[in-house]
Design a protein around this motif. Sequence first.
Motif, PDB file in Angstrom:
ATOM      1  N   VAL A   1       8.412  -3.858  31.764  1.00 25.13           N
ATOM      2  CA  VAL A   1       8.588  -2.398  31.868  1.00 25.13           C
ATOM      3  C   VAL A   1       7.409  -1.669  31.221  1.00 25.13           C
ATOM      4  N   THR A   2       6.968  -2.167  30.070  1.00 20.93           N
ATOM      5  CA  THR A   2       5.836  -1.535  29.382  1.00 20.93           C
ATOM      6  C   THR A   2       4.557  -1.667  30.197  1.00 20.93           C
ATOM      7  N   ALA A   3       4.410  -2.805  30.877  1.00 23.19           N
ATOM      8  CA  ALA A   3       3.243  -2.967  31.760  1.00 23.19           C
ATOM      9  C   ALA A   3       3.267  -1.904  32.858  1.00 23.19           C
ATOM     10  N   LEU A   4       4.452  -1.637  33.410  1.00 23.35           N
ATOM     11  CA  LEU A   4       4.573  -0.600  34.441  1.00 23.35           C
ATOM     12  C   LEU A   4       4.274   0.790  33.864  1.00 23.35           C
ATOM     13  N   ILE A   5       4.678   1.004  32.613  1.00 24.29           N
ATOM     14  CA  ILE A   5       4.366   2.285  31.957  1.00 24.29           C
ATOM     15  C   ILE A   5       2.847   2.436  31.820  1.00 24.29           C
ATOM     16  N   GLY A   6       2.195   1.360  31.370  1.00 24.01           N
ATOM     17  CA  GLY A   6       0.738   1.411  31.241  1.00 24.01           C
ATOM     18  C   GLY A   6       0.059   1.661  32.575  1.00 24.01           C
ATOM     19  N   PHE A   7       0.566   1.006  33.623  1.00 18.92           N
ATOM     20  CA  PHE A   7       0.030   1.211  34.977  1.00 18.92           C
ATOM     21  C   PHE A   7       0.207   2.676  35.392  1.00 18.92           C
ATOM     22  N   SER A   8       1.379   3.254  35.084  1.00 22.37           N
ATOM     23  CA  SER A   8       1.676   4.644  35.460  1.00 22.37           C
ATOM     24  C   SER A   8       0.811   5.631  34.676  1.00 22.37           C
ATOM     25  N   VAL A   9       0.583   5.315  33.391  1.00 24.40           N
ATOM     26  CA  VAL A   9      -0.268   6.196  32.581  1.00 24.40           C
ATOM     27  C   VAL A   9      -1.655   6.299  33.185  1.00 24.40           C
ATOM     28  N   ASP A  10      -2.163   5.156  33.657  1.00 22.15           N
ATOM     29  CA  ASP A  10      -3.487   5.191  34.296  1.00 22.15           C
ATOM     30  C   ASP A  10      -3.458   6.048  35.556  1.00 22.15           C
ATOM     31  N   LYS A  11      -2.451   5.850  36.396  1.00 21.60           N
ATOM     32  CA  LYS A  11      -2.392   6.595  37.661  1.00 21.60           C
ATOM     33  C   LYS A  11      -2.247   8.098  37.428  1.00 21.60           C
ATOM     34  N   ILE A  12      -1.439   8.473  36.433  1.00 20.74           N
ATOM     35  CA  ILE A  12      -1.152   9.898  36.212  1.00 20.74           C
ATOM     36  C   ILE A  12      -2.243  10.588  35.400  1.00 20.74           C
ATOM     37  N   ALA A  13      -2.695   9.929  34.325  1.00 21.98           N
ATOM     38  CA  ALA A  13      -3.578  10.613  33.377  1.00 21.98           C
ATOM     39  C   ALA A  13      -5.056  10.315  33.555  1.00 21.98           C
ATOM     40  N   TYR A  14      -5.399   9.063  33.897  1.00 26.47           N
ATOM     41  CA  TYR A  14      -6.811   8.685  33.883  1.00 26.47           C
ATOM     42  C   TYR A  14      -7.456   8.615  35.266  1.00 26.47           C
ATOM     43  N   LYS A  15      -6.673   8.194  36.277  1.00 31.07           N
ATOM     44  CA  LYS A  15      -7.266   8.049  37.611  1.00 31.07           C
ATOM     45  C   LYS A  15      -7.862   9.360  38.136  1.00 31.07           C
ATOM     46  N   PRO A  16      -7.183  10.517  37.953  1.00 32.58           N
ATOM     47  CA  PRO A  16      -7.779  11.770  38.445  1.00 32.58           C
ATOM     48  C   PRO A  16      -9.109  12.119  37.774  1.00 32.58           C
TER      49      PRO A  16
ATOM     50  N   GLY B   1      -3.095  -4.987  29.630  1.00 32.61           N
ATOM     51  CA  GLY B   1      -3.261  -4.602  28.225  1.00 32.61           C
ATOM     52  C   GLY B   1      -1.964  -4.091  27.630  1.00 32.61           C
ATOM     53  N   SER B   2      -1.201  -3.328  28.424  1.00 37.55           N
ATOM     54  CA  SER B   2       0.069  -2.781  27.932  1.00 37.55           C
ATOM     55  C   SER B   2       1.092  -3.893  27.706  1.00 37.55           C
ATOM     56  N   ALA B   3       1.097  -4.884  28.594  1.00 37.18           N
ATOM     57  CA  ALA B   3       2.027  -6.006  28.425  1.00 37.18           C
ATOM     58  C   ALA B   3       1.733  -6.761  27.128  1.00 37.18           C
ATOM     59  N   LEU B   4       0.457  -6.993  26.853  1.00 37.81           N
ATOM     60  CA  LEU B   4       0.092  -7.680  25.606  1.00 37.81           C
ATOM     61  C   LEU B   4       0.456  -6.832  24.390  1.00 37.81           C
ATOM     62  N   ALA B   5       0.266  -5.506  24.504  1.00 37.09           N
ATOM     63  CA  ALA B   5       0.637  -4.616  23.395  1.00 37.09           C
ATOM     64  C   ALA B   5       2.147  -4.650  23.165  1.00 37.09           C
ATOM     65  N   ALA B   6       2.921  -4.705  24.249  1.00 36.20           N
ATOM     66  CA  ALA B   6       4.382  -4.764  24.109  1.00 36.20           C
ATOM     67  C   ALA B   6       4.810  -6.064  23.437  1.00 36.20           C
ATOM     68  N   ALA B   7       4.181  -7.177  23.846  1.00 33.14           N
ATOM     69  CA  ALA B   7       4.502  -8.466  23.220  1.00 33.14           C
ATOM     70  C   ALA B   7       4.178  -8.411  21.722  1.00 33.14           C
ATOM     71  N   ALA B   8       3.019  -7.821  21.404  1.00 33.02           N
ATOM     72  CA  ALA B   8       2.648  -7.683  19.990  1.00 33.02           C
ATOM     73  C   ALA B   8       3.628  -6.759  19.271  1.00 33.02           C
ATOM     74  N   GLY B   9       4.046  -5.674  19.943  1.00 30.97           N
ATOM     75  CA  GLY B   9       4.963  -4.712  19.310  1.00 30.97           C
ATOM     76  C   GLY B   9       6.301  -5.349  18.983  1.00 30.97           C
TER      77      GLY B   9
END
Length: 302
Positions: free
Chosen positions: A73-88, A204-212
């Motif tokens: 789920v966190t990986a999907l959040i990270g993917f979404s953050v890129d699409k919404i905030a950084y891709k534009p 990167g988000s998946a690894l951060a979630a595992a670390a978290g």
Amino acid sequence: MSIQNFLQYLMNGVSLGSLYALIAIGYTLVYGILRLINFAHGDIFMLGTYTAFYMITLLSIPWWISFPLAIIVTALIGFSVDKIAYKPLRNAPRVSALITAIGVSIFLESLGVVVFGGRPKAFSFRALHYPKELYKMVVIGGIRIQMLTFVIIIVTALLLLFLVWLIYRTKVGMAMRALSKDIPTTKLMGINADKIIGLTFALGSALAAAAGIMWAMKYPQIFPYMGIIPGLKAFIAAVFGGIGNVKGAMIGGFLLGMMEILIVGFFPQLAGLRDAFAFILLIVVLLVKPTGIMGEKIQVKV
């Protein structure tokens, strides 16, 4: 200090460094491709722990399903953050993306306070029903080591091996490496750059979630601002190792963790300043070797 104490501090340092390394890789993967410091990465780390927490407490999903599910789920959040905030902002000046990253970080922290509440929550085995045996002490050659320490080191090693395989043995990894060298040319070769960048954020988000999750098991308390200090230290580890270099991020994370624990072990009176040492290290690295241990020197074209 006896040799037993030294080895015990060293094991604790490797355990802490493992977590820094996992978070640092998220910084270095994104920076390696986009030359962007994703300041929201520490907050993704926080979201991973809360996702696991509420899957167990609200949805009554067993911990052994919740933990990997929270990582996905966190990986999907990270993917979404890129699409919404950084891709534009792909073609915008780099400072725009940097300011956006700070804005995303503040947004996620504030959202965490509103949604999860500002009061810390227990991430203990009593609240989440994961094995309490993880906190048992094992004595090896006079060294007392918690079982959780072994688990953190083993899980981190497996994740890092998977990451190395993905980057150096798969087409996705090849595309990521190509994008880190030259995005326009890589696009001309038929690579979907936005898709690969999105996957990089997800990884990167998946690894951060595992670390978290492992961080919350080691220090069993979660709160919306819990990602700030570990995130900053992981960023320092990435700079120390050579930001943009995956192996450098791993080395930087392990060295920072061991340095932090050993300094506290050798000089217990300085324990209150353990966070300050990390920032002193960042200043020294930037002054002496800005590219870090394994970073490549960037040639500036005139």
